[in-house]
Scaffold this motif. Structure first.
Motif, PDB file in Angstrom:
ATOM      1  N   THR A  21       0.827  -1.214   0.000  1.00 60.13           N
ATOM      2  CA  THR A  21       0.000   0.000   0.000  1.00 60.13           C
ATOM      3  C   THR A  21       0.857   1.258   0.000  1.00 60.13           C
ATOM      4  O   THR A  21       0.643   2.179  -0.806  1.00 60.13           O
ATOM      5  CB  THR A  21      -0.925  -0.002   1.229  1.00 60.13           C
ATOM      6  OG1 THR A  21      -1.736  -1.183   1.208  1.00 60.13           O
ATOM      7  CG2 THR A  21      -1.814   1.228   1.227  1.00 60.13           C
ATOM      8  N   ILE A  22       1.844   1.309   0.886  1.00 59.20           N
ATOM      9  CA  ILE A  22       2.697   2.500   0.982  1.00 59.20           C
ATOM     10  C   ILE A  22       3.468   2.705  -0.319  1.00 59.20           C
ATOM     11  O   ILE A  22       3.516   3.824  -0.864  1.00 59.20           O
ATOM     12  CB  ILE A  22       3.662   2.371   2.180  1.00 59.20           C
ATOM     13  CG1 ILE A  22       2.878   2.419   3.497  1.00 59.20           C
ATOM     14  CG2 ILE A  22       4.706   3.484   2.163  1.00 59.20           C
ATOM     15  CD1 ILE A  22       3.718   2.154   4.727  1.00 59.20           C
ATOM     16  N   CYS A  23       4.065   1.645  -0.833  1.00 57.44           N
ATOM     17  CA  CYS A  23       4.847   1.771  -2.062  1.00 57.44           C
ATOM     18  C   CYS A  23       3.984   2.169  -3.249  1.00 57.44           C
ATOM     19  O   CYS A  23       4.391   2.986  -4.077  1.00 57.44           O
ATOM     20  CB  CYS A  23       5.564   0.453  -2.361  1.00 57.44           C
ATOM     21  SG  CYS A  23       6.896   0.068  -1.213  1.00 57.44           S
ATOM     22  N   PHE A  24       2.792   1.609  -3.331  1.00 58.83           N
ATOM     23  CA  PHE A  24       1.914   1.902  -4.465  1.00 58.83           C
ATOM     24  C   PHE A  24       1.615   3.400  -4.544  1.00 58.83           C
ATOM     25  O   PHE A  24       1.746   4.017  -5.611  1.00 58.83           O
ATOM     26  CB  PHE A  24       0.614   1.110  -4.336  1.00 58.83           C
ATOM     27  CG  PHE A  24      -0.320   1.282  -5.498  1.00 58.83           C
ATOM     28  CD1 PHE A  24      -0.258   0.423  -6.580  1.00 58.83           C
ATOM     29  CD2 PHE A  24      -1.264   2.303  -5.524  1.00 58.83           C
ATOM     30  CE1 PHE A  24      -1.115   0.581  -7.667  1.00 58.83           C
ATOM     31  CE2 PHE A  24      -2.124   2.467  -6.592  1.00 58.83           C
ATOM     32  CZ  PHE A  24      -2.046   1.603  -7.669  1.00 58.83           C
ATOM     33  N   PHE A  25       1.214   3.980  -3.409  1.00 53.51           N
ATOM     34  CA  PHE A  25       0.827   5.393  -3.435  1.00 53.51           C
ATOM     35  C   PHE A  25       2.040   6.323  -3.497  1.00 53.51           C
ATOM     36  O   PHE A  25       1.975   7.376  -4.135  1.00 53.51           O
ATOM     37  CB  PHE A  25      -0.040   5.718  -2.215  1.00 53.51           C
ATOM     38  CG  PHE A  25      -1.423   5.146  -2.306  1.00 53.51           C
ATOM     39  CD1 PHE A  25      -2.378   5.737  -3.113  1.00 53.51           C
ATOM     40  CD2 PHE A  25      -1.768   4.000  -1.621  1.00 53.51           C
ATOM     41  CE1 PHE A  25      -3.662   5.209  -3.219  1.00 53.51           C
ATOM     42  CE2 PHE A  25      -3.044   3.459  -1.713  1.00 53.51           C
ATOM     43  CZ  PHE A  25      -3.989   4.067  -2.520  1.00 53.51           C
ATOM     44  N   PHE A  26       3.156   5.947  -2.866  1.00 55.55           N
ATOM     45  CA  PHE A  26       4.345   6.789  -2.928  1.00 55.55           C
ATOM     46  C   PHE A  26       4.908   6.855  -4.340  1.00 55.55           C
ATOM     47  O   PHE A  26       5.378   7.910  -4.775  1.00 55.55           O
ATOM     48  CB  PHE A  26       5.407   6.265  -1.951  1.00 55.55           C
ATOM     49  CG  PHE A  26       5.290   6.841  -0.573  1.00 55.55           C
ATOM     50  CD1 PHE A  26       4.071   7.245  -0.077  1.00 55.55           C
ATOM     51  CD2 PHE A  26       6.408   6.971   0.236  1.00 55.55           C
ATOM     52  CE1 PHE A  26       3.948   7.766   1.191  1.00 55.55           C
ATOM     53  CE2 PHE A  26       6.304   7.502   1.514  1.00 55.55           C
ATOM     54  CZ  PHE A  26       5.072   7.900   1.990  1.00 55.55           C
ATOM     55  N   ILE A  27       4.870   5.722  -5.048  1.00 55.89           N
ATOM     56  CA  ILE A  27       5.378   5.711  -6.421  1.00 55.89           C
ATOM     57  C   ILE A  27       4.536   6.638  -7.294  1.00 55.89           C
ATOM     58  O   ILE A  27       5.061   7.379  -8.135  1.00 55.89           O
ATOM     59  CB  ILE A  27       5.362   4.279  -6.979  1.00 55.89           C
ATOM     60  CG1 ILE A  27       6.425   3.440  -6.275  1.00 55.89           C
ATOM     61  CG2 ILE A  27       5.615   4.269  -8.484  1.00 55.89           C
ATOM     62  CD1 ILE A  27       6.337   1.963  -6.594  1.00 55.89           C
ATOM     63  N   ARG A  28       3.225   6.620  -7.080  1.00 54.93           N
ATOM     64  CA  ARG A  28       2.340   7.478  -7.875  1.00 54.93           C
ATOM     65  C   ARG A  28       2.528   8.951  -7.559  1.00 54.93           C
ATOM     66  O   ARG A  28       2.295   9.815  -8.403  1.00 54.93           O
ATOM     67  CB  ARG A  28       0.881   7.105  -7.604  1.00 54.93           C
ATOM     68  CG  ARG A  28       0.189   6.097  -8.512  1.00 54.93           C
ATOM     69  CD  ARG A  28       1.001   5.029  -9.035  1.00 54.93           C
ATOM     70  NE  ARG A  28       0.226   4.070  -9.858  1.00 54.93           N
ATOM     71  CZ  ARG A  28       0.497   2.803  -9.940  1.00 54.93           C
ATOM     72  NH1 ARG A  28       1.520   2.311  -9.258  1.00 54.93           N
ATOM     73  NH2 ARG A  28      -0.198   1.987 -10.703  1.00 54.93           N
ATOM     74  N   LEU A  29       2.966   9.256  -6.334  1.00 59.14           N
ATOM     75  CA  LEU A  29       3.166  10.652  -5.949  1.00 59.14           C
ATOM     76  C   LEU A  29       4.451  11.241  -6.530  1.00 59.14           C
ATOM     77  O   LEU A  29       4.597  12.463  -6.590  1.00 59.14           O
ATOM     78  CB  LEU A  29       3.197  10.778  -4.417  1.00 59.14           C
ATOM     79  CG  LEU A  29       1.871  10.537  -3.683  1.00 59.14           C
ATOM     80  CD1 LEU A  29       2.094  10.549  -2.183  1.00 59.14           C
ATOM     81  CD2 LEU A  29       0.834  11.579  -4.081  1.00 59.14           C
ATOM     82  N   ALA A  30       5.376  10.382  -6.940  1.00 55.50           N
ATOM     83  CA  ALA A  30       6.640  10.867  -7.499  1.00 55.50           C
ATOM     84  C   ALA A  30       6.375  11.573  -8.831  1.00 55.50           C
ATOM     85  O   ALA A  30       5.483  11.181  -9.597  1.00 55.50           O
ATOM     86  CB  ALA A  30       7.601   9.709  -7.702  1.00 55.50           C
TER      87      ALA A  30
END
Length: 309
Positions: A21-30
């Motif tokens: 979950t954390i990685c999915f949304f952090f990657i999209r925020l980049a």
């Protein structure tokens, strides 16, 4: 012990879910996206590509789709490498990285622990000073220097070992020697320093003094009493180190042309290949969790004071 292992295995499920979950949304925020190029793609083509990969949907819907695919064992398609799934790339390269990391870890454990324990047992002797000098060298010189040096001397100058090939061609298993030793050298030195320090600490403990007072032979004290205590710091270091070897050996894999997972791990970050990044993170996290569980079990074997009831 079995109940503890089962609880830990069940506990990995929410842990992996949180990581995903954390990685999915952090990657999209980049900033940027997987289809950004130096030359801008026409708007209509970009919309078609995003629709193909469901990137035109709200991010929550994309997340739900990804989790659903993940539960079915599907890591999704690669955004960078057309007509190939992430699973194909990662699971084709994972055995190569596993072999490289396992051999390097085996060498690091055997040489590092034995040399460090003997250096600690014979501290302030010529052996101790000699091997600690080697350990400082191993820790100080990075792998991107060691690898080319080994390749220059052993391959180009002396012609003893192949520069690349990875189990292919006439050289066969000889292609493993240089990348494995290059990867293992740093960890041999680190484990030697850890085991030396812990050996010296154990030798100063009361129960070792008692064993000496009883007249037990030095070899018996070393193998039956000192070694168990000296292995505890190594056990803590072992878990995350193996996971780091598995995905962090990109320099060695690049130098010796090893078709491993490390190359995909780095390239996916540069390419903003969302699904490839997620796949490598999931594999890395799974290996790290499994190795930490193994470390806890080894701790219980080495130290009887630890209870998992």
């Amino acid at each position: 012990m079995s109940g503890y292992v089962i609880r830990r295995i069940l506990g990995t499920i929410p842990t992996l879910f949180i990581i995903v979950t954390i990685c999915f949304f952090f990657i999209r925020l980049a900033p940027g996206g997987p289809f950004d190029r130096e030359k801008a793609i026409p708007e209509n083509i970009l919309r078609n590509i995003e629709e193909k990969y469901n990137l035109d949907e709200p991010i929550v819907v994309q997340y739900a789709r990804y989790v659903y695919s993940l539960l079915r064992g599907d890591l999704g398609p690669s955004f960078r490498y057309a007509d190939r799934s992430v699973s194909e790339y990662l699971f084709r390269s994972l055995p190569n990285s596993m072999l490289l990391a396992s051999l390097a870890m085996g060498i690091a454990l055997m040489i590092g622990i034995s040399s460090g324990v003997i250096a600690g047992y014979k501290r302030n002797t010529l052996y101790d000073y000699s091997f600690m000098l080697f350990a400082v060298f191993g820790v100080s010189v990075p792998s991107f220097v060691i690898g080319p040096l080994f390749m220059y001397f052993f391959s180009l100058q002396w012609g003893l070992l192949p520069t690349s090939g990875w189990l292919s061609g006439r050289a066969g298993v000889l292609t493993l020697v240089l990348p494995v030793i290059s990867l293992a050298l740093y960890y041999v030195a680190t484990m030697a320093r850890l085991s030396r320090a812990s050996t010296i600490e154990v030798l100063q403990s009361d129960y070792i003094r008692t064993a000496n007072a009883k007249g037990l032979s030095p070899s018996y004290i070393l193998t039956k009493h000192v070694l168990k205590g000296a292995l505890l710091p190594i056990a803590s270091y072992f878990g995350p180190t193996f996971a780091a070897m598995l995905t962090g050996s990109v320099v060695i894999e690049t130098i010796f042309r090893v078709p491993g997972i490390g190359v995909f791990f780095v390239q996916s970050a540069f390419n903003r290949d969302y699904t490839m990044i997620m796949g490598t993170v999931i594999i890395y996290s799974t290996v790290l969790i499994v190795m930490n569980l193994l470390v806890d079990i080894i701790y219980g074997i080495l130290d009887p004071r630890i209870s998992y009831s």
